[in-house]
Scaffold this motif. Sequence first.
Motif, short mmCIF file in Angstrom:
data_model
loop_
_atom_site.label_atom_id
_atom_site.label_comp_id
_atom_site.label_asym_id
_atom_site.label_seq_id
_atom_site.Cartn_x
_atom_site.Cartn_y
_atom_site.Cartn_z
N ALA A 850 0.83 -1.20 0.00
CA ALA A 850 0.00 0.00 0.00
C ALA A 850 0.87 1.25 0.00
O ALA A 850 1.85 1.35 0.74
N VAL A 851 0.49 2.23 -0.82
CA VAL A 851 1.25 3.48 -0.92
C VAL A 851 1.01 4.31 0.34
O VAL A 851 -0.13 4.48 0.79
N LEU A 852 2.10 4.85 0.90
CA LEU A 852 2.00 5.63 2.15
C LEU A 852 2.22 7.12 1.94
O LEU A 852 1.56 7.94 2.57
N THR A 853 3.20 7.48 1.11
CA THR A 853 3.54 8.91 1.03
C THR A 853 4.14 9.25 -0.32
O THR A 853 4.72 8.40 -1.01
N PHE A 854 3.99 10.55 -0.69
CA PHE A 854 4.58 11.10 -1.90
C PHE A 854 5.41 12.32 -1.53
O PHE A 854 5.17 12.97 -0.52
N ALA A 855 6.37 12.64 -2.39
CA ALA A 855 7.07 13.92 -2.30
C ALA A 855 7.65 14.23 -3.66
O ALA A 855 7.78 13.34 -4.52
N CYS A 856 8.02 15.49 -3.86
CA CYS A 856 8.55 15.92 -5.15
C CYS A 856 9.85 16.69 -4.92
O CYS A 856 9.89 17.59 -4.07
N LEU A 857 10.90 16.34 -5.65
CA LEU A 857 12.18 17.06 -5.60
C LEU A 857 12.39 17.76 -6.93
O LEU A 857 12.04 17.22 -7.99
N ASP A 858 12.99 18.95 -6.88
CA ASP A 858 13.28 19.63 -8.13
C ASP A 858 14.54 19.05 -8.77
O ASP A 858 15.13 18.08 -8.24
N CYS A 859 14.98 19.62 -9.87
CA CYS A 859 16.09 19.03 -10.62
C CYS A 859 17.40 19.09 -9.84
O CYS A 859 18.35 18.38 -10.16
N MET A 860 17.46 19.92 -8.78
CA MET A 860 18.66 19.99 -7.95
C MET A 860 18.57 19.08 -6.72
O MET A 860 19.45 19.08 -5.88
N GLY A 861 17.49 18.34 -6.62
CA GLY A 861 17.33 17.44 -5.48
C GLY A 861 16.77 18.12 -4.24
O GLY A 861 16.81 17.56 -3.15
N THR A 862 16.24 19.35 -4.40
CA THR A 862 15.66 20.08 -3.27
C THR A 862 14.17 19.77 -3.17
O THR A 862 13.48 19.68 -4.18
N LEU A 863 13.67 19.62 -1.94
CA LEU A 863 12.26 19.33 -1.74
C LEU A 863 11.40 20.48 -2.24
O LEU A 863 11.61 21.64 -1.88
N THR A 864 10.44 20.16 -3.09
CA THR A 864 9.54 21.17 -3.64
C THR A 864 8.34 21.30 -2.72
O THR A 864 7.67 20.32 -2.42
N HIS A 865 8.08 22.53 -2.29
CA HIS A 865 6.94 22.77 -1.41
C HIS A 865 5.65 22.72 -2.21
O HIS A 865 5.61 23.14 -3.36
N ARG A 866 4.62 22.20 -1.59
CA ARG A 866 3.32 22.20 -2.25
C ARG A 866 2.86 23.64 -2.49
O ARG A 866 3.12 24.52 -1.67
N PRO A 867 2.14 23.88 -3.60
CA PRO A 867 1.59 25.24 -3.81
C PRO A 867 0.65 25.61 -2.67
O PRO A 867 -0.05 24.74 -2.12
N TYR A 868 0.61 26.88 -2.31
CA TYR A 868 -0.31 27.31 -1.25
C TYR A 868 -0.72 28.75 -1.45
O TYR A 868 -0.06 29.52 -2.17
N GLU A 869 -1.82 29.10 -0.81
CA GLU A 869 -2.29 30.47 -0.79
C GLU A 869 -1.82 31.12 0.50
O GLU A 869 -1.96 30.54 1.57
N VAL A 870 -1.25 32.31 0.39
CA VAL A 870 -0.83 33.04 1.59
C VAL A 870 -2.08 33.41 2.39
O VAL A 870 -3.08 33.87 1.83
N TRP A 871 -2.03 33.21 3.71
CA TRP A 871 -3.22 33.41 4.53
C TRP A 871 -3.70 34.84 4.49
O TRP A 871 -2.94 35.80 4.52
N ARG A 872 -5.01 34.98 4.39
CA ARG A 872 -5.67 36.27 4.57
C ARG A 872 -6.93 36.00 5.37
O ARG A 872 -7.55 34.94 5.25
N ASP A 873 -7.32 36.97 6.19
CA ASP A 873 -8.48 36.77 7.05
C ASP A 873 -9.75 36.83 6.22
O ASP A 873 -10.03 37.85 5.59
N PRO A 874 -10.55 35.75 6.19
CA PRO A 874 -11.76 35.78 5.36
C PRO A 874 -12.82 36.76 5.85
O PRO A 874 -13.72 37.13 5.10
N HIS A 875 -12.73 37.19 7.12
CA HIS A 875 -13.74 38.09 7.67
C HIS A 875 -13.09 39.40 8.14
O HIS A 875 -13.52 40.00 9.12
N SER A 876 -12.06 39.83 7.43
CA SER A 876 -11.37 41.06 7.82
C SER A 876 -12.28 42.25 7.64
O SER A 876 -13.01 42.36 6.64
#
Length: 1141
Positions: A850-876
Amino acid sequence: MKKFNFRKVLDGLAAASPVGSSGGGSGSGAGGGSVHPGGTAGAAGTPREEIQETLTSDYFQICKTVRHGFPYLPTALAFDPVQKILAIGTRTGAIRILGRPGVDCYCQHESGAAVLQLQFLINEGALVSACADDALHLWNLRQKRPAILHSLKFNRERITYCHLPFQSKWLYVGTERGNTHIVNIESFILSGYVIMWNKAIELSTKTHPGPVVHLSDSPRDEGKLLIGYENGTIVFWDLRSKRADLRAYYDEAIHSVAWHHEGKQFMCSHSDGSLTLWNLKSPNRPFQTTIPHGKVQRDGKKPESCKPILKVEYKTCKNSEPFVIFSGGLSYDKPCRRPSLTIMHGKAITVLEMDHPIVDFLTLCETPYPNEFQEPYAVVVLLEKDLIVVDLTQSNFPIFENPYPIDIHESPVTCTEYFADCPPDLIPVLYSVGAKHKKQGYSNKEWPISGGAWNLGAQTYPEIIITGHADGSVKFWDASAITLQMLYKLKTSKVFEKQKVGEGKATAEIVEEDPFAVQMMYWCPESRIFCVAGVSAYVIVYRFSKHEVNTEIASLEVRLQCEVEDIITPEPETNPPFPDASSQLPSLKSLSGSTNTVACEGTMKDSIPCLSVKARPVRMPPGYQADLVIQLVWVDGEPPQQITSLAVNSAYGLVAFGNCNGLAVVDFMQKTVLLSMGTLDLYGSSDPYQRQPRSPRKSRQFAADHVNGHCTSPTSQSCGSGKRLSSADVSRANRRGPGRPPFRKAQSAACMEISLPVTTEENRENSFSRSRSSSVSSIDRDSKEAITALYFMESFARKNDSAVSSCLWVGTGLGMVIILSLNLPASDDLRQSEPVMVSPSGTVLTLKGAVLTFACLDCMGTLTHRPYEVWRDPHSADDGDKTRKRKLVMHSPSSSQDMGDHQFAVICSEKQAKVFSLPSQTCLYVHNITETSFLLRADVVTLCNSVCLACFCANGHIMTLSLPSLRPLLDINYLPVTDMRIARTFCFTNEGQALYLSSPTEIQRLTYSQEMCDNLQDMLGDLFTPVETPEAQNRGFLKGLFGGSGQAFDREELFGEATAGKASRSLAQHIPGSGGIEGVRGAAGGVIGDLTRARIALDERGQKLGELDERTASMMASAEAFSKHAHEVMLKYKDKKWYQF
């Protein structure tokens, strides 16, 4: 530092492995050509650069760091009134020593025997423990990790009670036979002086007095020892003359004895709920007998007896009435009364009811001297599952706010997540919203257990631990610098309506006990999106806001129930695929309680969720606020299956989750279901096993818990045997019918069954086993695949793609990896209106297990962070328009703007790890991690600015592999998995840290980083700090003259070998301890160690001699001053007559 040339590796693979090799021991493991498109080695897109891997085995070492939480199964309590540290012993042989917040030490007796009693050598930095295996141990607390200096094992007698007088080196030990032995604390050798039970009692007494239940020396005279026997006999023994000064008898068993500080009176607690007060001058009978909670009889008879008073303490005050504090003694006619502590102060009686049974309590006093006014200021109460400190200085007896994280187990922990090196602003933000929920009514005094010293240390990166609980609550903890402090508590059950008991209507709940138990959690620290999967087959997406809001909770229902027929008997039909819930028959263990076989008379349940989401507007305080609730629904009378995998991506606005039936992808921005598909349909024409769908079956439904005969709590100690179903069992289960489908509970991401070795006779032969095989050959038995791993990332979806695109990687229980393409709107402005498309890319990769985990390294072997949205307050408040642009981070900050022409995909299953080059989909490296066992947890983590794969195996091994080459760096058989709890809660994080639940109430943290092991000593708190012992009060001239001869008592002369002789060798065996002085770890066994010890001993002796010198000098100065004044007085009155004065 070793360089790896991928081209040479690939050339070797191409020469050694033909296309379509099965990937056995060390081949490419790519599977057949039809299964693995692009499986040929040396294809286009082969990396040309050399990647330098900086991690070597020298970077890794495993050691435990700190244990948090409440000591499991506590048995004993002790307090050092000068050092102000507290010790708690447990039934498992552990000792926890607590001081000021940050000072928290865990020690373990090797024997594992229960701790009976603890005694501090007050202000000496040492502790004596008495264990149930009749051994005494002396612990050295003058080092950060305490160690045993001496042990003494009694062979012929059982230890029942110990007493160590203040500033004495002779320990009194009472035994089950009624004898009292004396041990020298310095040498841990038994004295020849013994008080035999038959000498202590009167010769005319015909019965044995029972075990020794109490020992204490008289506060007035240290040469007199009070011995309490279980049957009610009390003996006041004169140690000098070796005879009994007086004997007292009471017709009820004694549980404890307490002295008045003047040494003229003592109080006993008894088994009939009575307290007796005795005077040494008239020992024939007690001069006062009370049953505090007994009903007074009308005819003047003795009050009716109550429950035993297990312990009493009698503490005097200079300016007020004495305190009498006791546990137990409640009336029998109130069976539902909770365990209580009673405080009697003058005529006032206060009963403090406790939530759990009282194990022990101690009164904290201002003085360590027993012959002074005690001036009690607090009571420490040790309960079975809590520690409470009561403030005695205020009339309403408030409790102190406990600074320790001892409420981890407030509700049983069901899952954990650990985040090291997270954004630094998170901890203060979570604390600020959590602080608003603080309880009021605590004492305003400082926490009295304030000993030891602790500093922040060199490690300063922020760490957060998240615990999910059986009642649906989620707790966020600040775990920085090996401490633990609760930041914020979220109650996920608040989004649902409470099921009213006895409503009469049929319920759709699938778990009777703990229907809101948290099963999985997913947190994106950067965007602050938090997602929870519950045991009742639901997912809640939370957004973080600093503002209170009153709004309705959006909800979606997903139909995810499919069935497939086995290959052996294919029945192709035109119906859409609906595989049922019975795929991996007994492979799922109970998470949180009993199954609920729902009675379903009349209509069959269909398209209804298990729980009801609140339909009215709900007030949501600042913090995490529910944004969307997604519920799986019943299908044709069959309950939804529990969720086995969960992933969220804030940049894409998507949440994905799967179970043993299939996969669902939901757009939580538009609140729409994008995909709800059976696992087989995800393959399309790429299904390697060509399984054929079949119509829904209503009779096949299995419950592993039902077959196993009982259900296990997430924190239960014993686990039932995980039996496999025989064909007879299957046929019996098939006859169950659709009306009462029992519910199965998934416990691990891999949907595995774990049969744990337990101590009961019938389960002794059990070991870890799998109820399903993950090999290809078993597909005829296992035609269903659970979704076991999900991962959103920017990747190459198809072979030889020219650019990365948004993807969802899906791993299954049969080791298959399916890549789904996500077609997001090109412009973020259109994200709220344009639909998102999810489609299979046709790419399928294979692994064993059974598959447990995935990760992605760039061409230099550095861990690639998952894309994300910078936090903003939804009720500001300042956000008037809702159309402001989202700020998205689509690539790792550490990598270049251009991701390069290729990347590495790291995939780890429960059996092996593989690294693929994308977009060529060439398997560059494969490492078969285990053949005989399977992995419970695998995480790709960063360490020392590099990256590695950390694995925890069911056979107890902790392993790390380099990336991308998968070289083994660490493999230590470290932690035997004796409990399902460890398997369910173990997790790795960055910077070489990991944790697991070592008991139902405690979190054990450990490190696999050599650097942190080296720096651990600096991070731990000091238990012992140099404190001057307070001087005894001036007793006054008359008291010194007539107040007894306590000062002249010389124990050394009385108990030493010269006078008392040697004890029998067969009585007790002396065992030298393993741990001594911290500075001599390297040379502890040799001559250098002896010299170092001698030097340290000389230093300490010199220090003491220096202090003695100073005291002698000050005494001489005061004597000279007195002589001078006396001489002046003599000269003044020398020639005067008596009548002239």
